[in-house]
Design an enzyme around this catalytic site. Structure first.
Site, PDB file in Angstrom:
ATOM      1  N   ALA A  41       0.842  -1.198   0.000  1.00  0.00           N
ATOM      2  CA  ALA A  41       0.000   0.000   0.000  1.00  0.00           C
ATOM      3  C   ALA A  41       0.874   1.244   0.000  1.00  0.00           C
ATOM      4  O   ALA A  41       1.779   1.376   0.826  1.00  0.00           O
ATOM      5  CB  ALA A  41      -0.897  -0.001   1.233  1.00  0.00           C
TER       6      ALA A  41
ATOM      7  N   HIS B  92     -10.856  -1.117   1.764  1.00  0.00           N
ATOM      8  CA  HIS B  92      -9.985  -1.991   0.955  1.00  0.00           C
ATOM      9  C   HIS B  92      -9.585  -3.231   1.760  1.00  0.00           C
ATOM     10  O   HIS B  92      -9.622  -4.347   1.243  1.00  0.00           O
ATOM     11  CB  HIS B  92      -8.723  -1.231   0.509  1.00  0.00           C
ATOM     12  CG  HIS B  92      -8.900  -0.478  -0.767  1.00  0.00           C
ATOM     13  ND1 HIS B  92      -8.198  -0.795  -1.895  1.00  0.00           N
ATOM     14  CD2 HIS B  92      -9.686   0.574  -1.089  1.00  0.00           C
ATOM     15  CE1 HIS B  92      -8.548   0.028  -2.865  1.00  0.00           C
ATOM     16  NE2 HIS B  92      -9.447   0.876  -2.394  1.00  0.00           N
TER      17      HIS B  92
END
Length: 177
Positions: A43, A59
């Site tokens: 990420a 997410h």
């Protein structure tokens, strides 16, 4: 098309691009899960406000717990090298990484070149998500135009290094390369 050498090792570099909320991340997650091994989610976003915290939580909930997670806002190439030789890595997303580099006043062009140069040397698959930001109107300020231009250069550079490129619209992938 994936080269014969990469097919033998199941290695692939896949770039998935599209607009905001186009379904890019969901598509990228499915592609990363299609390879053997435990997938790694890299990420580039940082939870700097409550809205971004909520996006990150959404997410994570969608992905479930079967992913190894790494938060890497700036040093993407070392993170890819450190997680190599295992499951597929999903980088979500390159445009946030670019924004982070620009905000930190790092050499974004050098960073993009380093990423493009590192991708062919990696052993495990890499799925990269990026936003296509140049399809709309010309921004009215220099900073936004600079970012749009940098994102376009980055996307072209990484697409050239990728084995496959997909453009996602309304959740539907279109194969470009």
């Amino acid at each position: 098309m994936i080269s014969a050498a990469r097919q033998e090792t199941l290695m692939a570099v896949i770039l998935i691009t599209g607009g905001a909320r186009s379904g890019k991340s969901t598509r990228a997650e499915a592609r990363a899960r299609s390879f053997p091994g435990q997938p790694v989610y890299i990420a580039t976003a940082e939870a700097l406000d409550t809205e971004m915290e909520a996006r990150i939580a959404t997410h994570r909930a969608r992905r479930g717990t079967d992913w190894i997670e790494r938060e890497v806002p700036l040093d993407l190439v070392p993170a890819l090298v450190a997680t190599d030789d295992g499951g597929a890595r999903l980088v979500d997303c390159l445009t946030l990484w670019l924004s982070n580099l620009m905000h930190a006043q790092r050499d974004w062009e050098g960073g993009v070149k380093a990423l493009a140069g590192a991708l062919p040397r990696l052993k495990s698959p890499v799925v990269l998500v990026t936003n296509e930001v140049g399809l709309g109107i010309v921004p009215d300020n220099a900073l936004a135009r600079s970012f749009r231009d940098a994102a376009g250069i980055m996307n072209q550079t990484i697409a050239a290094a990728a084995d496959e490129v997909e453009f996602v619209v309304a959740g539907l992938p279109m194969k470009l390369k």
